[in-house]
Design an enzyme around this catalytic site. Structure first.
Site, PDB file in Angstrom:
ATOM      1  NE  ARG A  41      75.771 -24.794  13.512  1.00 43.82           N
ATOM      2  CZ  ARG A  41      74.849 -25.748  13.430  1.00 43.82           C
ATOM      3  NH1 ARG A  41      74.517 -26.262  12.262  1.00 43.82           N
ATOM      4  NH2 ARG A  41      74.246 -26.192  14.522  1.00 43.82           N
ATOM      5  CB  SER A 112      75.698 -17.886  20.412  1.00 43.74           C
ATOM      6  OG  SER A 112      76.354 -18.500  19.343  1.00 43.74           O
ATOM      7  CE  LYS A 141      72.333 -24.215  18.465  1.00 43.05           C
ATOM      8  NZ  LYS A 141      73.481 -25.087  18.709  1.00 43.05           N
TER       9      LYS A 141
END
Ligand SMILES: Cc1ncc(COP(=O)(O)OP(=O)(O)O)c(N)n1
Ligand SMILES: Cc1ncsc1CCOP(=O)(O)O
Ligand SMILES: [Mg+2]
Length: 206
Positions: A41, A112, A141
């Site tokens: 990521r 998600s 995040k």
């Protein structure tokens, strides 16, 4: 690769922006410590792009291959083929699952889910697992949604007794067990490993 919910057990997510040292070294230690899946990521402040991202992706991919641990790409569908990924994780604002499944019939796909509305309108039959959270507070995040708490895992489990669930968001060595007790098949985490003094110890506890 054939999906098996055991792969969700210790699901490590990372990009170079999460690391205080060489991401290759961090991943190597996490692999040696027994993570069951890795997601690349590369996203947010300080993250790499273009050729540098591709190069790091290749290196991390090879490390996962050497340990026989599945390698996932986050968001960046264009890298899926280039990096010969085992799986792809997308969120509600990424490429629609229907399109991802059409393009990649043989890859593992994760989606998600943060709200009941997302649960109701998502084509769950097309995905292999769902990433559920943020369970606890996270500062990792940048555009994190509102914390949903352990109750959200119970709520989904009650409606979908068999769906593979990985919990995400603020998962640390002290609270990982509570996500499993709530009904998750596994936990996914970034800082629990990237900020750990001892990655082996952190992964063992997780
Ligand atoms: C396993 C797992 N679950 C959830 C997420 C979050 O995905 P998304 O909502 O698309 O947010 P970004 O990670 O893309 O910022 C995830 N990456 N992995
Ligand atoms: C990618 C992502 N999606 C929801 S919370 C989160 C960040 C998880 O990071 P941490 O494990 O450090 O809280
Ligand atoms: Mg995403």
């Amino acid at each position: 690769m054939i999906f098996n919910r055991e792969l969700l057990r210790k699901y490590f997510i990372m990009g170079s922006q999460n690391c205080h040292r060489d991401p290759n070294a961090v991943l190597e230690e996490a692999l040696a410590a027994g993570i069951t899946t890795f997601q690349f990521r590369e996203k947010g402040t300080g993250s790499l792009s273009g050729e540098k991202k591709l190069q790091l992706g290749r290196e991390l991919r090879e490390r996962c291959r050497a340990h026989d641990v599945p390698f996932f790409i986050n968001d960046d569908i264009e890298l899926a083929e280039e990096l010969e990924v085992d799986g792809i994780h997308v969120g509600q604002d990424d490429m629609p699952v229907k399109e991802v499944r059409t393009r990649f019939s043989d890859k593992i796909i994760g989606l998600s889910i943060s709200t009941q509305e997302e649960l109701d309108r998502s084509p769950l039959e097309l995905v292999d697992y769902i990433g559920v959270g943020p369970i606890f507070t996270t500062s990792t995040k940048e555009d994190s949604k509102q914390t949903v708490g352990l109750e959200w895992i119970h709520t989904i489990r009650a409606q979908f007794p068999d769906i593979p669930i990985v919990a995400i968001g603020g998962i640390q060595t002290e609270n990982a067990h509570s996500a499993i007790e709530a009904g998750a098949d596994g936990v996914s985490f970034i800082t629990a490993v990237t900020e750990a003094d001892d990655i082996k110890e952190a992964a063992d506890k997780l």
